[in-house]
Design an enzyme around this catalytic site. Structure first.
Site, PDB file in Angstrom:
ATOM      1  N   CYS A  42      34.270  34.268  37.477  1.00 39.19           N
ATOM      2  CA  CYS A  42      33.144  34.255  36.551  1.00 39.19           C
ATOM      3  C   CYS A  42      33.330  35.312  35.462  1.00 39.19           C
ATOM      4  O   CYS A  42      33.949  36.348  35.681  1.00 39.19           O
ATOM      5  CB  CYS A  42      31.849  34.509  37.323  1.00 39.19           C
ATOM      6  SG  CYS A  42      30.365  34.352  36.299  1.00 39.19           S
ATOM      7  N   ASP A  44      31.060  37.189  34.341  1.00 37.75           N
ATOM      8  CA  ASP A  44      30.069  38.244  34.551  1.00 37.75           C
ATOM      9  C   ASP A  44      30.720  39.624  34.412  1.00 37.75           C
ATOM     10  O   ASP A  44      31.749  39.901  35.030  1.00 37.75           O
ATOM     11  CB  ASP A  44      29.453  38.082  35.942  1.00 37.75           C
ATOM     12  CG  ASP A  44      28.232  38.954  36.147  1.00 37.75           C
ATOM     13  OD1 ASP A  44      28.369  40.195  36.074  1.00 37.75           O
ATOM     14  OD2 ASP A  44      27.154  38.392  36.391  1.00 37.75           O
ATOM     15  N   ARG A  46      29.946  42.355  35.606  1.00 36.78           N
ATOM     16  CA  ARG A  46      29.898  43.189  36.812  1.00 36.78           C
ATOM     17  C   ARG A  46      31.028  42.868  37.782  1.00 36.78           C
ATOM     18  O   ARG A  46      31.175  43.536  38.803  1.00 36.78           O
ATOM     19  CB  ARG A  46      28.566  42.986  37.537  1.00 36.78           C
ATOM     20  CG  ARG A  46      27.352  43.346  36.686  1.00 36.78           C
ATOM     21  CD  ARG A  46      26.083  42.866  37.325  1.00 36.78           C
ATOM     22  NE  ARG A  46      26.060  41.401  37.339  1.00 36.78           N
ATOM     23  CZ  ARG A  46      25.104  40.673  37.908  1.00 36.78           C
ATOM     24  NH1 ARG A  46      24.107  41.258  38.526  1.00 36.78           N
ATOM     25  NH2 ARG A  46      25.158  39.356  37.867  1.00 36.78           N
ATOM     26  N   HIS A  98      30.481  34.758  42.732  1.00 34.39           N
ATOM     27  CA  HIS A  98      29.794  35.991  43.150  1.00 34.39           C
ATOM     28  C   HIS A  98      28.308  35.733  43.308  1.00 34.39           C
ATOM     29  O   HIS A  98      27.720  34.917  42.603  1.00 34.39           O
ATOM     30  CB  HIS A  98      30.047  37.131  42.157  1.00 34.39           C
ATOM     31  CG  HIS A  98      29.434  36.877  40.816  1.00 34.39           C
ATOM     32  ND1 HIS A  98      28.182  37.347  40.490  1.00 34.39           N
ATOM     33  CD2 HIS A  98      29.880  36.198  39.748  1.00 34.39           C
ATOM     34  CE1 HIS A  98      27.898  36.967  39.252  1.00 34.39           C
ATOM     35  NE2 HIS A  98      28.913  36.267  38.780  1.00 34.39           N
ATOM     36  N   CYS A 101      24.857  35.136  40.665  1.00 31.66           N
ATOM     37  CA  CYS A 101      25.508  34.638  39.451  1.00 31.66           C
ATOM     38  C   CYS A 101      24.463  34.067  38.478  1.00 31.66           C
ATOM     39  O   CYS A 101      23.681  33.188  38.839  1.00 31.66           O
ATOM     40  CB  CYS A 101      26.515  33.546  39.825  1.00 31.66           C
ATOM     41  SG  CYS A 101      27.356  32.795  38.414  1.00 31.66           S
TER      42      CYS A 101
END
Length: 187
Positions: A42, A44, A46, A98, A101
């Site tokens: 992803c 993302d 983080r 994750h 998400c």
């Protein structure tokens, strides 16, 4: 200090530290790459693949997109996959989702528009295919996290059906192993 200036200073400090530890580090990087892994994860912010796995430069070829989706009409992913398998000869492919998400949460909540809405059509198919299982979860967070998990599994199936992976199988060459995983976005 502006954040972009901080990034530039941090990069200079990192490069200086690397050279101090190993003077020929950057010269070795020019020779080429020979990664064992292709990571499909992803976007993302983080979830940093190298940081999460403590993988040194050159060991992981990476593709990231919202909700770690495998779409055979995504030229970017298909070119990454082809290059990783046919040119770099990666031995393992990881699809990593994750928990928490945002793309998966948006798939459940709806209300997206434009390119994000178009992109999430694949995740909506996963939701539709596993609606009973997702609906059976006791709360919203568990629904999101279960959809994250079944999404990884379904993306592995989609990956196995790609021309690149199928082509390697047809010519009798072992391509690589595939694995799916989920991780917490916050630790």
């Amino acid at each position: 200090m502006r954040q972009y200036k901080q990034l530039l200073l941090a990069n200079k400090a990192w490069a200086a530290e690397i050279i101090e530890e190993s003077a020929d580090f950057f010269q070795r990087q020019l020779v080429g790459q020979n990664p064992e892994f292709l990571w499909i994860g992803c976007s993302d912010s983080r979830v940093g693949p190298e940081q999460m796995t403590m993988t040194p430069p050159g060991n992981m070829f990476i593709h990231r997109n919202i909700a770690n989706l495998v779409k055979d009409d995504d030229t970017n992913l298909m070119s990454v996959l082809q290059y990783a398998v046919d040119v770099l000869g990666v031995r393992h492919i990881i699809i990593c989702g994750h928990y928490a998400c945002g793309g998966i949460r948006a798939t459940l909540d709806g209300g997206t528009t434009g390119p994000v809405d178009d992109w999430l059509s694949t995740a909506r198919c996963v939701l539709h295919d596993h609606a009973d299982e997702i609906d059976a979860q006791p709360d919203r967070e568990q629904k999101v996290n279960r959809l994250v998990e079944v999404n990884v599994r379904d993306q592995l199936v989609r990956l196995a059906r790609t021309k690149t992976i199928q082509g390697r199988s047809r010519v009798g060459k072992k391509c690589c192993s595939t694995a799916g995983s989920t991780t917490s976005a916050t630790g």
